[in-house]
Design an enzyme around this catalytic site. Sequence first.
Site, short mmCIF file in Angstrom:
data_model
loop_
_atom_site.label_atom_id
_atom_site.label_comp_id
_atom_site.label_asym_id
_atom_site.label_seq_id
_atom_site.Cartn_x
_atom_site.Cartn_y
_atom_site.Cartn_z
N CYS A 118 0.85 -1.19 0.00
CA CYS A 118 0.00 0.00 0.00
C CYS A 118 0.88 1.25 0.00
O CYS A 118 1.93 1.28 0.64
CB CYS A 118 -0.98 -0.01 1.17
SG CYS A 118 -0.40 0.69 2.71
N GLU A 119 0.45 2.22 -0.75
CA GLU A 119 1.25 3.45 -0.88
C GLU A 119 1.17 4.34 0.35
O GLU A 119 1.96 5.27 0.48
CB GLU A 119 0.83 4.22 -2.13
CG GLU A 119 -0.57 4.77 -2.10
CD GLU A 119 -0.99 5.40 -3.41
OE1 GLU A 119 -1.70 6.41 -3.36
OE2 GLU A 119 -0.60 4.91 -4.49
N HIS A 120 0.26 4.05 1.26
CA HIS A 120 0.11 4.89 2.44
C HIS A 120 1.00 4.46 3.60
O HIS A 120 1.48 5.31 4.35
CB HIS A 120 -1.35 4.89 2.92
CG HIS A 120 -2.28 5.42 1.89
ND1 HIS A 120 -3.47 4.80 1.58
CD2 HIS A 120 -2.19 6.48 1.07
CE1 HIS A 120 -4.09 5.49 0.63
NE2 HIS A 120 -3.33 6.50 0.30
N HIS A 121 1.24 3.14 3.76
CA HIS A 121 2.00 2.65 4.90
C HIS A 121 3.14 1.71 4.51
O HIS A 121 3.86 1.23 5.39
CB HIS A 121 1.07 1.91 5.88
CG HIS A 121 -0.08 2.74 6.32
ND1 HIS A 121 -1.33 2.63 5.74
CD2 HIS A 121 -0.18 3.70 7.26
CE1 HIS A 121 -2.16 3.48 6.31
NE2 HIS A 121 -1.50 4.15 7.23
N GLN A 141 -5.70 -0.27 -3.94
CA GLN A 141 -6.39 -1.34 -4.67
C GLN A 141 -7.31 -0.80 -5.75
O GLN A 141 -7.39 -1.37 -6.85
CB GLN A 141 -7.16 -2.21 -3.68
CG GLN A 141 -7.84 -3.39 -4.31
CD GLN A 141 -8.45 -4.31 -3.27
OE1 GLN A 141 -7.95 -4.42 -2.16
NE2 GLN A 141 -9.53 -4.97 -3.63
N HIS A 200 -5.58 -6.10 3.52
CA HIS A 200 -4.63 -5.01 3.65
C HIS A 200 -4.01 -5.06 5.04
O HIS A 200 -4.70 -4.90 6.05
CB HIS A 200 -5.34 -3.67 3.43
CG HIS A 200 -5.84 -3.51 2.03
ND1 HIS A 200 -5.31 -2.56 1.18
CD2 HIS A 200 -6.77 -4.19 1.31
CE1 HIS A 200 -5.93 -2.65 0.00
NE2 HIS A 200 -6.81 -3.63 0.07
N CYS A 222 -2.26 -2.97 6.48
CA CYS A 222 -2.39 -1.70 7.20
C CYS A 222 -3.67 -1.68 8.04
O CYS A 222 -3.75 -0.95 9.02
CB CYS A 222 -2.34 -0.50 6.25
SG CYS A 222 -3.57 -0.53 4.94
#
Length: 180
Positions: free
Chosen positions: A71-74, A112, A140, A142
């Site tokens: 995931c690009e956030h975490h 996603q 996910h 995260c």
Amino acid sequence: MEKHYEAILGAVGEDLSRDGLRDTPRRAAKAMEFLTKGYHETLEQVVGGALFDSDNDEMVIVKDIELYSLCEHHLLPIVGKVHVGYLPSGKVLGLSKVARIVEMFARRLQIQENMTRQIAEAILQVTGAKGVAVVVEAQHFCMMMRGVEKQNSWTTTSMMLGRFREDRGTRMEFLSLIGK
């Protein structure tokens, strides 16, 4: 990248001279290069010459393609499966290339929802199909390892293009064949 991993490990309070960590920055950098190799691949390279003339106009489905992404956030894992269907229009794609297209987009920092769209649009671009359907089901980390810590949650996204979007019967046939 190796130097950055050294800094991260130091920032969390680790001793980089410790036996188990001596080569970790190098290994972590090598792992990250592999996990993000999709940035260095193009659709043309992935497909190669595996597009073949065919008079088949019935649905082609490749389902349960394993998915591993970050995931690009975490920068935590996204793990699941992808189902791809398309309606050929004079050309069929080598079956392994469908999985390789999924892999190319999965091996990038992602959300996603965007990855689902990217896979569908790439299949449509390559094949010129009358329609493309993609369903992604994933967990996910995260959401599992931090934050709300929900171990059994799954996220499902879909992208329906062409006849799969326009024709409810075609869409329902695809969903039935992938078990949804």
